[in-house]
Write an enzyme that holds these catalytic residues in place. Structure first.
Site, PDB file in Angstrom:
ATOM      1  CG  ASN A 192       6.938  -0.453  14.788  1.00 34.57           C
ATOM      2  OD1 ASN A 192       7.784  -1.124  15.366  1.00 34.57           O
ATOM      3  ND2 ASN A 192       6.734   0.808  15.080  1.00 34.57           N
TER       4      ASN A 192
ATOM      5  CB  CYS B  60       4.623   4.633   7.901  1.00 34.44           C
ATOM      6  SG  CYS B  60       5.235   3.795   6.417  1.00 34.44           S
ATOM      7  NE  ARG B  61      -0.361   4.325   9.875  1.00 36.31           N
ATOM      8  CZ  ARG B  61      -1.419   3.531   9.832  1.00 36.31           C
ATOM      9  NH1 ARG B  61      -2.621   4.037   9.951  1.00 36.31           N
ATOM     10  NH2 ARG B  61      -1.280   2.226   9.673  1.00 36.31           N
ATOM     11  CB  SER B  62       3.634   3.332  15.455  1.00 42.34           C
ATOM     12  OG  SER B  62       4.304   2.267  14.841  1.00 42.34           O
TER      13      SER B  62
ATOM     14  CG  ASP C  35      -1.140   2.675   5.853  1.00 39.96           C
ATOM     15  OD1 ASP C  35       0.001   3.145   5.669  1.00 39.96           O
ATOM     16  OD2 ASP C  35      -1.384   1.458   5.847  1.00 39.96           O
TER      17      ASP C  35
ATOM     18  CB  CYS D 194       0.831   2.133  12.904  1.00 39.71           C
ATOM     19  SG  CYS D 194       2.557   1.794  12.482  1.00 39.71           S
TER      20      CYS D 194
HETATM   21  P1  4NP Z   1       2.428   1.858   9.019  1.00 45.35           P
HETATM   22  O1  4NP Z   1       2.353   1.732   7.415  1.00 45.35           O
HETATM   23  O2  4NP Z   1       1.344   0.950   9.564  1.00 45.35           O
HETATM   24  O3  4NP Z   1       2.134   3.293   9.259  1.00 45.35           O
HETATM   25  O4  4NP Z   1       3.813   1.419   9.426  1.00 45.35           O
HETATM   26  C1  4NP Z   1       2.359   0.498   6.753  1.00 45.35           C
HETATM   27  C2  4NP Z   1       3.533  -0.169   6.557  1.00 45.35           C
HETATM   28  C3  4NP Z   1       3.543  -1.363   5.888  1.00 45.35           C
HETATM   29  C4  4NP Z   1       2.357  -1.891   5.395  1.00 45.35           C
HETATM   30  C5  4NP Z   1       1.177  -1.216   5.605  1.00 45.35           C
HETATM   31  C6  4NP Z   1       1.183  -0.028   6.287  1.00 45.35           C
HETATM   32  N1  4NP Z   1       2.364  -3.100   4.689  1.00 45.35           N
HETATM   33  O5  4NP Z   1       1.287  -3.529   4.217  1.00 45.35           O
HETATM   34  O6  4NP Z   1       3.419  -3.737   4.564  1.00 45.35           O
END
Ligand code: 4NP
Length: 151
Positions: free
Chosen positions: A10, A12-14, A123, A7
């Protein structure tokens, strides 16, 4: 079989996807190597977001051991299958792929669930807890399909 979930951050989703797949594989005694990475390095070294941890615990899965890292080009060699959470992650991975063999390893995770109305795992970072629960259910379905393909 080595599967990498990817994702943006790294956190949340992945890591949730990695945790769901690891949990199902362990329960069923299926040998699969799991990892996850983000396309950005902003959260490298951090544990999953506390909302991701809480959502997973609510479903009986502990991912507190996971730590964020950035995707690296050598992952194209290291892994057999690279699953992107959304269209943007997919495009970023395709742009980094050094050759056709690398490109063939990249799939959007929701391709595994063609009947699901959403093509991308949204997201949840800037939303509330409900977003994480929604993400969990999407990943749960996708990982069931992947497990069916692996066994
Ligand atoms: P992820 O979520 O891609 O599912 O881990 C996010 C985590 C952090 C950010 C964006 C999305 N960020 O902008 O810091």
């Amino acid at each position: 079989m080595k599967v990498l979930m990817v994702c943006l951050g790294n956190i949340c989703r992945s890591p949730m996807a990695e945790g769901v797949l690891r949990h199902k594989a362990r329960e069923l005694g299926i040998r699969v190597n799991t990892d996850s990475a983000g396309t950005i390095d902003h959260h490298a070294g951090e544990p999953p977001d506390r909302r991701a941890l809480a959502t997973m615990v609510a479903h009986g899965i502990d991912i507190s051991d996971l730590r964020a890292r950035q995707f690296r080009v050598s992952d194209f060699r290291e892994f057999d299958l690279i699953l992107a959470m959304d269209a943007s992650n997919h495009a970023d991975l395709m742009a980094m792929a050094p050759d056709q063999e690398a490109k063939r390893k990249v799939r959007a995770i929701m391709e595994l669930v063609p009947e699901h109305p959403e093509r991308s795992v949204p997201d949840p970072y800037f939303g509330g807890d409900a977003g994480f629960e929604h993400v969990f259910h999407m990943l749960d379905r996708a990982c069931d399909r992947l497990i069916d393909e692996l066994r």
